[in-house]
Scaffold this motif. Structure first.
Motif, PDB file in Angstrom:
ATOM      1  N   ARG A  18      -6.834   4.218 -12.893  1.00 38.54           N
ATOM      2  CA  ARG A  18      -6.721   5.684 -12.801  1.00 38.54           C
ATOM      3  C   ARG A  18      -5.353   6.140 -13.311  1.00 38.54           C
ATOM      4  O   ARG A  18      -5.195   7.249 -13.805  1.00 38.54           O
ATOM      5  N   CYS A  19      -4.356   5.255 -13.151  1.00 37.52           N
ATOM      6  CA  CYS A  19      -2.991   5.559 -13.607  1.00 37.52           C
ATOM      7  C   CYS A  19      -2.750   5.016 -15.014  1.00 37.52           C
ATOM      8  O   CYS A  19      -1.600   4.792 -15.412  1.00 37.52           O
ATOM      9  N   THR A  27      -7.031   2.138  -8.691  1.00 39.99           N
ATOM     10  CA  THR A  27      -5.780   2.910  -8.699  1.00 39.99           C
ATOM     11  C   THR A  27      -5.017   2.665  -9.993  1.00 39.99           C
ATOM     12  O   THR A  27      -4.552   3.610 -10.652  1.00 39.99           O
ATOM     13  N   PHE A  53       2.260   1.884  -3.412  1.00 36.37           N
ATOM     14  CA  PHE A  53       1.288   2.601  -4.252  1.00 36.37           C
ATOM     15  C   PHE A  53       1.286   4.097  -3.907  1.00 36.37           C
ATOM     16  O   PHE A  53       1.319   4.953  -4.794  1.00 36.37           O
ATOM     17  N   ASP A  54       1.222   4.388  -2.606  1.00 34.40           N
ATOM     18  CA  ASP A  54       1.130   5.790  -2.176  1.00 34.40           C
ATOM     19  C   ASP A  54       2.354   6.592  -2.632  1.00 34.40           C
ATOM     20  O   ASP A  54       2.229   7.740  -3.058  1.00 34.40           O
ATOM     21  N   LYS A 100       0.847  -1.206   0.000  1.00 33.14           N
ATOM     22  CA  LYS A 100       0.000   0.000   0.000  1.00 33.14           C
ATOM     23  C   LYS A 100       0.880   1.253   0.000  1.00 33.14           C
ATOM     24  O   LYS A 100       0.621   2.212  -0.739  1.00 33.14           O
TER      25      LYS A 100
END
Ligand code: FMN
Length: 179
Positions: free
Chosen positions: A137-138, A134, A79-80, A76
């Protein structure tokens, strides 16, 4: 196709399933392994390095044991830290455009427990939605996930069979996914 398998297992020494999957990659010349917990024991992710690494690969596999209906926490954080504005999305954020992402995960729960009315109520696909969203979205291409259920009760023969299926799945060309 050049593929990287990004591994996020907090305790690979005790792992059976993920360890078997990783071992199955050893003779694959076009598949590289990137072990997040080994590379970043202090969780201080080198974002520039991760960006350069991702640029080198067409297919990105995220391999992890399912923890509390999600991934272990370093993934996680990855990803951030890595999927940032101006690089992964937003203006100039087109570096992941068209790259293929596959999630490969192992669960303690049985397949029948991951359904409406089952012990865990939801399917793995439903539970993976934040990661799928995610990636999409990317601008990544989110391919069907690979799931090994009931991993803790698998014997050596089952682990070997599942590792073979995992390998076939992550090596399948885009056209072979019946989507
Ligand atoms: C902290 C923690 C959380 C877990 N959460 C789940 C879960 O939400 N669902 C599930 O099916 N299994 C869960 N498990 C079981 C793991 O998914 C299972 O032990 C793992 O996939 C086995 O793979 P390995 O042999 O590579 O460790 C959890 C295990 C741990 C340690």
């Amino acid at each position: 196709m050049k593929t990287i398998v990004i591994v996020a297992h907090p305790n690979l020494k005790e792992s059976r399933a993920n360890k078997t999957f990783i071992d199955s990659l050893s003779e694959q010349s076009h598949i590289d392994i990137h072990n997040l917990y080994q590379k970043y024991p202090d969780w201080n992710i080198d974002v520039e390095r991760e960006h350069q690494l991702l640029l080198e690969y067409q297919r990105i596999v995220l391999l992890f044991p399912f923890y509390w209906y999600s991934s272990p926490p370093l993934l996680k954080k990855w990803f951030d830290d890595v999927m940032v504005y101006g690089w992964a999305f937003g203006p100039g954020g087109d570096h992941l455009k068209g790259k293929e992402f596959i999630i490969a995960t192992t669960t303690g729960g049985k397949r029948k427990e991951y359904q409406a009315g089952g012990r865990n109520w939801f399917t793995i696909s439903e539970l993976l939605r934040p990661m799928q969203t995610t990636i999409q979205r990317c601008n990544g291409t989110f391919l069907p996930s690979f799931v090994m259920y009931n991993a803790n009760l698998a014997d050596e023969a089952q682990l070997t069979i599942e590792a073979g299926k995992f390998l076939n799945h992550i090596k399948s060309p885009l056209e072979a996914f019946d989507m």
